[in-house]
Design a protein around this motif. Structure first.
Motif, mmCIF file in Angstrom:
data_model
loop_
_atom_site.group_PDB
_atom_site.id
_atom_site.type_symbol
_atom_site.label_atom_id
_atom_site.label_comp_id
_atom_site.label_asym_id
_atom_site.label_seq_id
_atom_site.Cartn_x
_atom_site.Cartn_y
_atom_site.Cartn_z
ATOM 1 N N GLN A 141 4.191 10.052 -9.913
ATOM 2 C CA GLN A 141 3.330 10.436 -10.982
ATOM 3 C C GLN A 141 3.098 11.866 -10.777
ATOM 4 O O GLN A 141 2.880 12.865 -11.754
ATOM 5 N N ARG A 142 2.446 12.227 -9.552
ATOM 6 C CA ARG A 142 1.936 13.790 -9.360
ATOM 7 C C ARG A 142 2.910 14.631 -9.382
ATOM 8 O O ARG A 142 2.769 15.715 -10.359
ATOM 9 N N LEU A 143 4.035 14.256 -9.083
ATOM 10 C CA LEU A 143 5.186 15.089 -9.195
ATOM 11 C C LEU A 143 5.500 15.504 -10.541
ATOM 12 O O LEU A 143 5.652 16.548 -11.076
ATOM 13 N N GLU A 144 5.347 14.259 -11.276
ATOM 14 C CA GLU A 144 5.759 14.329 -12.904
ATOM 15 C C GLU A 144 4.799 15.360 -13.672
ATOM 16 O O GLU A 144 5.308 16.055 -14.550
ATOM 17 N N ASN A 145 3.662 15.254 -13.111
ATOM 18 C CA ASN A 145 2.819 16.016 -14.043
ATOM 19 C C ASN A 145 2.313 17.273 -13.305
ATOM 20 O O ASN A 145 1.466 18.061 -13.617
ATOM 21 N N SER A 146 3.145 17.829 -12.219
ATOM 22 C CA SER A 146 2.903 19.013 -11.523
ATOM 23 C C SER A 146 3.909 20.217 -12.099
ATOM 24 O O SER A 146 4.371 20.022 -13.124
ATOM 25 N N ARG A 147 3.725 21.379 -11.421
ATOM 26 C CA ARG A 147 4.804 22.521 -12.175
ATOM 27 C C ARG A 147 6.128 22.493 -11.294
ATOM 28 O O ARG A 147 6.547 23.575 -11.328
ATOM 29 N N TYR A 148 6.314 21.217 -10.838
ATOM 30 C CA TYR A 148 7.620 21.238 -10.198
ATOM 31 C C TYR A 148 9.025 21.777 -11.100
ATOM 32 O O TYR A 148 9.458 22.401 -10.734
ATOM 33 N N GLU A 149 8.804 21.362 -12.472
ATOM 34 C CA GLU A 149 9.955 21.858 -13.169
ATOM 35 C C GLU A 149 9.913 23.327 -13.563
ATOM 36 O O GLU A 149 10.986 24.025 -13.655
ATOM 37 N N GLU A 150 8.772 24.006 -13.355
ATOM 38 C CA GLU A 150 8.810 25.437 -13.506
ATOM 39 C C GLU A 150 9.402 26.229 -12.324
ATOM 40 O O GLU A 150 9.850 27.108 -12.534
ATOM 41 N N ILE A 151 8.981 25.453 -11.013
ATOM 42 C CA ILE A 151 9.678 25.821 -9.824
ATOM 43 C C ILE A 151 11.099 26.025 -9.902
ATOM 44 O O ILE A 151 11.752 26.904 -9.620
ATOM 45 N N MET A 202 0.879 -1.181 0.091
ATOM 46 C CA MET A 202 -0.196 -0.015 -0.009
ATOM 47 C C MET A 202 1.158 1.363 -0.124
ATOM 48 O O MET A 202 0.709 2.232 -0.775
ATOM 49 N N PHE A 203 1.800 1.232 1.017
ATOM 50 C CA PHE A 203 2.846 2.457 0.863
ATOM 51 C C PHE A 203 3.741 2.627 -0.307
ATOM 52 O O PHE A 203 3.733 3.836 -0.807
ATOM 53 N N GLN A 204 3.970 1.434 -0.931
ATOM 54 C CA GLN A 204 4.833 1.602 -2.011
ATOM 55 C C GLN A 204 3.972 2.268 -3.315
ATOM 56 O O GLN A 204 4.480 3.095 -4.122
ATOM 57 N N GLU A 205 2.611 1.657 -3.234
ATOM 58 C CA GLU A 205 1.720 2.122 -4.260
ATOM 59 C C GLU A 205 1.586 3.865 -4.011
ATOM 60 O O GLU A 205 1.586 4.615 -5.000
ATOM 61 N N GLN A 206 1.452 4.430 -2.855
ATOM 62 C CA GLN A 206 1.327 5.731 -2.322
ATOM 63 C C GLN A 206 2.432 6.559 -3.134
ATOM 64 O O GLN A 206 2.360 7.581 -3.631
ATOM 65 N N VAL A 207 3.665 6.077 -3.084
ATOM 66 C CA VAL A 207 4.874 6.571 -3.415
ATOM 67 C C VAL A 207 4.773 6.792 -5.099
ATOM 68 O O VAL A 207 5.261 7.798 -5.434
#
Length: 370
Positions: free
Chosen positions: A216-226, A206-211
């Motif tokens: 995936q959420r990080l990859e689709n976020s505005r992280y690279e813009e920041i 369960m926890f590994q799936e959360q990671v």
């Protein structure tokens, strides 16, 4: 010429098991006394206040003819330590922030290199005391943290210092967390007879799936813009922020022990503080978190893209990971009854988290970036 003695960690030195908690080897105390000869004061007392015996660092209160100061042995590489000392200078002299001022040597230097490490002397703030760990005390910590993050923006390290940055490391950190879940699975299978093993194994998938979902959420976020905006725009994380290192004095809040600072998306410090409070309280409390966020934003508004980073980072099983990661060093000792009880309480906490994170997401609901 006599070879210089190099300072090493002393936690695992033979025969030290029965020594006092704040023990520092005599040869390091001797080096410290040599360091103090470079300063324009006479020392008549040295008291160990804290140690990092597993890394090779320590702090002393020194009493002198010019009042009390702190003497600190920095355990990191000298070029790394120059980064944090530069930040301390920047905050004191450029930003006028309440962090202890570094006392120069007789030659005007900010540190002394001896034993392969950097040493420095700084003001000792006599009236420091810890805030209560209730909501009001927590809010004061959050407001001071926002001010620290705001005032560290624009810091440029000395030319002879490393550039210490975690800004681009989020994807790698998440990937490492996911990979270590596989390590943990192998270990608890190998030590299946240990008390904590079956409990840990029951939640690893369960926890590994959360990671994975967090990655995936990080990859689709505005992280690279920041991160594209660069280190100086991002500011510095303290990395060890809490009641010990943010304390009240007669003239307001002071932040101390800056030797771990790094460029990063600074909301990570607040994420750690939120998780620490939820763990200490034994429940995820939406009211507490909203109050913490509001207090932080009194000093530094949180943009929508940074708020997204906070929610993604909170979604990871940080508390579970933090409490079991050291099993890799000594599984037979680590996977005991005490850990089993701790993991069981963490599992209950993690189950509560998702409703709170959903409410926090709805608080913003895709607002316009500041």
């Amino acid at each position: 010429m006599k070879d210089e003695i190099m300072i090493k960690p002393w936690l695992d030195e033979e025969g030290l098991e029965e020594l006092e908690e704040l023990y520092v080897p005599e040869y390091i105390e001797d080096i410290g006394r040599e360091v103090l000869k470079y300063y324009d004061f006479n020392t008549h007392g040295m008291t160990v206040m804290a140690t990092k015996d597993e890394k090779g660092g320590a702090i002393w209160r020194i009493d002198t003819d010019k009042g009390p100061f702190s003497l600190k042995l920095l355990h990191r590489r000298p070029t790394h330590s120059k980064f944090s000392l530069g930040a301390q200078e920047y905050l004191v002299h450029e930003q006028k922030m309440r962090v202890p001022a570094i006392i120069p040597t007789k030659d005007g230097e900010k540190y002394v290199k001896m034993g392969g490490k950097l040493w420095f002397v700084a003001d000792w703030i006599e009236s420091l005391h810890q805030l209560p760990q209730d909501l009001e005390g927590t809010k004061e910590l959050c407001t001071a943290l926002g001010e620290f993050h705001r005032l560290t923006k624009g810091y440029v390290p000395p030319e002879d210092a490393e550039v210490v940055s975690r800004l681009h490391r989020w994807p790698r950190t998440y990937e490492r967390m996911e990979k270590k879940m596989d390590w943990f699975r192998d270990i608890v299978h190998a030590y299946s007879e240990m008390p904590a093993s079956s409990t840990i194994l029951s939640v690893l998938d369960m926890f590994q799936e959360q990671v994975r979902e967090g990655r995936q959420r990080l990859e689709n976020s505005r992280y690279e813009e920041i991160v594209a905006k660069g280190n100086e725009v991002a500011g510095l994380v303290h990395q060890d922020y809490g009641w010990s290192n943010a304390q009240m004095a007669d003239d307001g809040m002071w932040i101390i022990d800056l030797d771990g600072v790094s460029y990063d998306i600074t909301i990570r410090d607040l994420r750690k503080l939120i998780i620490d409070r939820m763990h200490a309280n034994g429940e995820w409390d939406i009211h507490w978190i909203r109050e913490m966020l509001a207090a932080y934003e009194e000093s530094l508004p949180i943009t929508d893209e940074v708020y997204e980073m906070l929610l993604i980072d909170l979604s990871l099983p940080n508390l579970f990971y933090k409490n079991i990661k050291y099993m890799v060093y000594s599984p037979a000792e680590f996977l005991n009854e005490e850990l089993e009880l701790e993991v069981q309480s963490i599992i209950k906490l993690e189950e509560q988290k998702w409703v709170v994170l959903e409410e926090l997401a709805n608080d913003r609901n895709g607002g316009v970036s500041i």
